[in-house]
Design a protein around this motif. Structure first.
Motif, mmCIF file in Angstrom:
data_model
loop_
_atom_site.group_PDB
_atom_site.id
_atom_site.type_symbol
_atom_site.label_atom_id
_atom_site.label_comp_id
_atom_site.label_asym_id
_atom_site.label_seq_id
_atom_site.Cartn_x
_atom_site.Cartn_y
_atom_site.Cartn_z
ATOM 1 N N LYS A 119 3.129 14.778 4.797
ATOM 2 C CA LYS A 119 4.505 14.400 5.457
ATOM 3 C C LYS A 119 4.959 12.938 5.495
ATOM 4 O O LYS A 119 5.928 12.708 5.828
ATOM 5 C CB LYS A 119 4.289 14.909 7.019
ATOM 6 N N GLU A 120 3.893 12.079 4.925
ATOM 7 C CA GLU A 120 4.141 10.925 4.928
ATOM 8 C C GLU A 120 5.318 10.476 3.688
ATOM 9 O O GLU A 120 5.707 9.108 3.635
ATOM 10 C CB GLU A 120 3.114 9.802 4.818
ATOM 11 N N ILE A 121 5.374 11.199 2.793
ATOM 12 C CA ILE A 121 6.093 10.897 1.563
ATOM 13 C C ILE A 121 7.367 11.928 1.471
ATOM 14 O O ILE A 121 8.103 11.998 0.287
ATOM 15 C CB ILE A 121 5.485 11.086 0.353
ATOM 16 N N SER B 81 0.952 -1.053 0.126
ATOM 17 C CA SER B 81 0.050 -0.035 -0.173
ATOM 18 C C SER B 81 0.814 1.188 0.121
ATOM 19 O O SER B 81 0.372 2.191 -0.624
ATOM 20 C CB SER B 81 -1.033 0.083 1.019
ATOM 21 N N GLU B 82 2.162 1.347 0.623
ATOM 22 C CA GLU B 82 3.015 2.247 0.498
ATOM 23 C C GLU B 82 4.078 2.345 -0.572
ATOM 24 O O GLU B 82 4.726 2.943 -0.897
ATOM 25 C CB GLU B 82 3.736 2.612 1.613
ATOM 26 N N GLU B 83 3.986 0.998 -1.310
ATOM 27 C CA GLU B 83 5.044 0.665 -2.677
ATOM 28 C C GLU B 83 6.366 1.152 -2.226
ATOM 29 O O GLU B 83 7.242 1.749 -2.697
ATOM 30 C CB GLU B 83 4.537 1.666 -3.768
ATOM 31 N N SER C 268 -8.264 9.589 13.088
ATOM 32 C CA SER C 268 -7.306 8.887 12.516
ATOM 33 C C SER C 268 -6.807 9.557 10.986
ATOM 34 O O SER C 268 -7.805 10.156 10.525
ATOM 35 C CB SER C 268 -7.306 7.300 12.400
ATOM 36 N N LYS C 269 -5.692 9.198 10.443
ATOM 37 C CA LYS C 269 -5.622 9.834 8.995
ATOM 38 C C LYS C 269 -6.596 9.496 8.021
ATOM 39 O O LYS C 269 -6.847 8.098 8.089
ATOM 40 C CB LYS C 269 -4.108 9.385 8.723
ATOM 41 N N MET C 270 -7.201 10.460 7.478
ATOM 42 C CA MET C 270 -8.271 9.976 6.537
ATOM 43 C C MET C 270 -7.620 9.301 5.227
ATOM 44 O O MET C 270 -6.310 9.821 4.692
ATOM 45 C CB MET C 270 -8.676 11.369 6.054
HETATM 46 MG MG MG Z 1 -1.113 7.145 0.368
#
Ligand code: MG
Ligand code: ME8
Length: 761
Positions: A265-267, A129-131, A301-303
């Protein structure tokens, strides 16, 4: 010469349809782009979709659709949404574009030729899912909270570790500026912790860009390029990298490197570590800045698509769009404003593509997009996480937009209308002192590059000024001055000052509220705000810029108050889509256009028999609009054109008894007439044979009274009566309409033989 400014959003995965998290980034980018255009920069704003990789391949397989078709449908839903919202991107990149694929292969080939890629056998843990590959033994939990998959493949590797030192220098020198500071530190400590070689190809699936020669023939298996290398390269291929066309070469030379990559921020690791390393390896300049924002949270939680706790932007466009006041009788000359409402033959105008874009639904969308823009930028301190809720959205809207800006504008302009025949009065002198004391610092704040991303701070400051202008009016009480003929000049001073403050706030807010400010600008009698901005008027605002003698434009409400009940309506609109769209096992086709799937999952009989507000969901028309609230019950196609995406969603079945509750009858229209001050409504009298009755119908945009009189149509005869504009409506007409709200609903009709009052079953 104008400076260039090139900015990008992430390109969004097409495994599921967009939610407001994607809209957030895109809105921020649009605000920044608009601001740079106001400053006169040659601005290029890019967004698009990320369409390759295992995650998309699986989502397409689960939906039973070839990946290209799946990507086409979902990418179109992103592009369509940005259009509805009036996003001003200059290009829209898709990673399945042939030109992009060619550019990615060139980049890979260059890296290979320069000795930064080599073939190795590798066993590791992969999070689909995050590759991304994750460190740890088999069974390690990935960043998505699920066990990773063990991958053992011969892969091409990028020699990332060779760039450790150069990356640290780049970031520490701010040659690559990372904001906010906390993210910069996070990236630095990751790099300082040591970098490993990065796998940049996969051979266990095929949905990707093939590794080019000469590298390809070194490997035993066929490889596709790692989706993140493919995706990141979009920032260059979209502006011509990899093309031999002289125009492309020129464009790339002009805009590269990017001035700003805006990301969630997650990438940041992909953008702040891998991307600059690839670029340095290829001998290309690195981007100037990477700015990371926080997450929108929903129910704590994160959408996210995989959690299924999403809010769709369409819900807000349809929900808030229904509040949009009728446009002033003359077009106000801004993007998407004016249009079909004043035309003699609205249905002819709607057939025209250009007019369609400026039709009523388009205006509602832009109005609602402004509300969402304002909320997200004002409510969430940029960089931090923020919660979204419909209640908070409505509270903010009423407090700041309806009671704040909107109210200030209407009270001021209506007094100029009343006391000065709609002409801006001449002040005795320009009140510089008052101006300086109110505006103190805010303009400088706006121009400070360090605060460029402090959107909530800037808006707060503007609203502080707005409040002081409001207090000034209340204290001066122009309505009292107006009753004293000796106070004429004082009255002129107060109203001039108030209007001039409004002009300032409107110019400052333009990037945030492009649609509402266009309307206010026109009401001030200043014409098109877009043109004023393009002339550079906003670069250096001067007190006194509003010329006495200016004739105000047609006045219209800007932000009517929203009822608290709108939250419930929007919640209900979300309900059918709230089922988790689990990527591994989608419960329904994630690409299904929201309205279609919502329709399919609802119980039509329940909607018809139920309240009017609910029936509006099914028609896809926003609640509370006159068109929806009464009079037309429009059927929409349940199956998409392809017969796949939408077709995968199954309608809920109803029993014959449910259907029998709906009293559908043939009726003849005997009277049809417009209703004063209700543009969209017609008052109809229909003959059912056994009785005549009145129905109010929101079809005035599409049908003239003349063409309706005498027609035999289908109505729902047992709908509870409803009062609108002081008139009672007893039923609804049945009509078929397309997906597009702007298109004409086609009334279900009968030939003359059928007796009036006949039951339809
Ligand atoms: Mg994503
Ligand atoms: O990561 N809050 O695509 P993606 C705020 N294809 N922003 C959010 C959000 C939320 N809850 N959810 C999504 C990918 N976003 C890659 C990017 S770029 C070369 C490739 C926004 O579909 C935010 O900008 O998962 C986030 O970074 C992006 O959507 C992720 O979109």
């Amino acid at each position: 010469m104008a400076e260039k400014f090139y900015l990008t959003t992430p390109i969004y995965y097409v495994n599921a349809r967009p939610h407001i998290g994607h809209a957030y980034t895109t809105i921020v980018a649009d605000v920044v782009a608009r601001r740079h255009r106001l400053l006169g920069d040659d601005t290029f704003f890019l967004t698009g979709t990320d369409e390759h990789g295992q995650k998309i391949e699986r989502a397409a397989a689960a939906a039973g659709v070839p990946p290209q078709q799946f990507a086409d449908e979902v990418s179109a839903s992103f592009a369509g949404l940005w259009k509805r919202m009036g996003i001003t991107n200059d290009a829209y990149i898709r990673t399945t574009d042939p030109k992009h694929q060619q550019g990615v292969q060139k980049l890979f080939a260059d890296l290979y030729e320069r000795g930064f890629i080599e073939l190795r056998t590798y066993t590791g843990q992969y999070c689909v899912s995050e590759e991304m590959f994750v460190e740890g033994p088999p069974g390690t939990i990935g960043p998505d909270g699920k066990p990773t998959e063990t991958v053992s493949e011969e892969n091409f590797f990028f020699k990332l570790s060779e760039f450790e030192g150069r990356l640290i220098a780049l970031i520490e020198s701010n040659e690559l500026a990372i904001q906010p500071e906390s993210r910069r530190n996070e990236v630095l400590s990751f790099v300082k912790g040591g970098l490993k070689e990065l796998s940049i190809s996969r051979s266990s699936f095929t949905w990707g860009i093939p590794v080019p020669e000469p590298a390809a023939s070194q490997a035993k298996e066929k490889h596709v390029i790692y989706v993140w290398l493919d995706a990141l390269a979009n920032y260059m291929t979209a502006i011509g990298y990899g093309s031999e066309d002289p125009a492309d070469i020129e464009k790339f030379a002009k805009y590269w490197p990017a001035d700003l990559h805006l990301v969630g921020k997650e990438i940041i690791r992909f953008h702040c570590v891998y991307w600059p390393a690839f670029l340095m390896a290829a001998g290309l300049p690195v981007p100037k800045s990477i700015v990371a924002h926080g997450w929108l949270l929903f129910e704590e939680s994160k959408m996210s698509k995989s959690r299924g706790n999403i809010v769709r932007t369409e819900t807000i466009l349809d929900g808030f769009g229904s509040l949009r006041p009728a446009p002033p009788s003359q077009p106000v000359g801004a993007v998407g404003v004016g249009g079909a409402s004043g035309e003699a033959d609205p249905s002819a105008a709607l057939r025209d593509e250009k007019n369609k874009a400026s039709g009523t639904k388009a205006q509602q969308d832009l109005f609602a997009a402004d509300v969402l823009r304002y909320f997200l930028l004002r409510e969430i301190p940029f960089g931090q996480d923020g919660s979204f809720s419909f209640d908070a959205l409505i509270t903010r809207y009423n407090a700041d937009l309806a009671n704040g800006y909107g109210n200030l504008v209407s009270r001021t302009l209506s007094m100029i209308e009343r006391y000065f025949e709609g002409v801006v009065p001449k002040p005795s002198e320009l009140d510089w002192e008052r101006f300086e004391s109110v505006v103190a610092g805010v303009l400088r704040h706006d121009n400070k590059p360090l605060n460029a991303y402090d959107f909530s701070g800037l808006i707060e400051a503007i609203w502080g000024m707005l409040a002081s202008t409001d207090q000034y009016i209340t204290k001066q009480a122009p309505w009292k001055l107006a009753s004293d003929p000796t106070k004429r000049q004082e009255l002129a001073d107060v109203l001039y000052n108030a209007a001039e403050f409004i002009r300032f706030y409107t110019a400052l807010c333009h990037p945030y509220l492009p649609y509402a400010t266009a309307s206010v600008w026109a009401q001030l009698g200043l014409g098109s705000i877009e043109e004023a901005a393009a002339r550079g008027e906003f670069k250096n605002l001067q007190w006194g810029g509003l010329k006495p003698g200016t004739k105000l434009g047609p006045l219209a409400p800007i932000f009517p108050r929203a009822d608290k009940g709108l939250a419930q309506i929007m919640n209900d609109m979300e309900a059918p889509a709230a089922a988790p769209t689990n990527e591994e096992a989608p419960s329904h086709h994630p690409a299904a256009p929201p309205r279609t799937s919502a329709i399919a999952e609802e119980n039509p009989a329940a909607k018809v028999a139920g309240s009017h507000a609910l029936s509006t969901e099914r028609t896809g028309t926003p609640p509370h609009t006159e068109a929806a609230a009464s009079g037309v019950f429009a059927a929409q196609p349940v199956t998409g054109e392809s017969g796949t995406a939408a077709g995968a969603a199954q309608p809920t079945t109803i029993s014959i008894d449910d259907f029998a509750k709906i009293d559908l009858r043939v009726a003849k229209i005997v009277v049809a007439e417009p209703i004063p001050k209700a543009d969209k409504l017609l008052r109809l009298e229909v003959d059912l044979g056994y009785e005549k009755r009145q129905i109010l119908s929101g079809i005035a945009e599409w049908y003239t009274p003349e063409e309706l009189i005498g027609r035999r149509i289908a109505i729902i005869a047992n709908l509870a009566p409803r009062k609108m504009r002081g008139l009672e409506s007893h039923g609804m007409l049945l009509a078929a309409s397309g997906e597009d709200h702007a298109s004409k609903p086609i009334l279900a009709s009968f030939s003359d033989e059928i007796p009036l009052g006949s039951k339809i079953r």
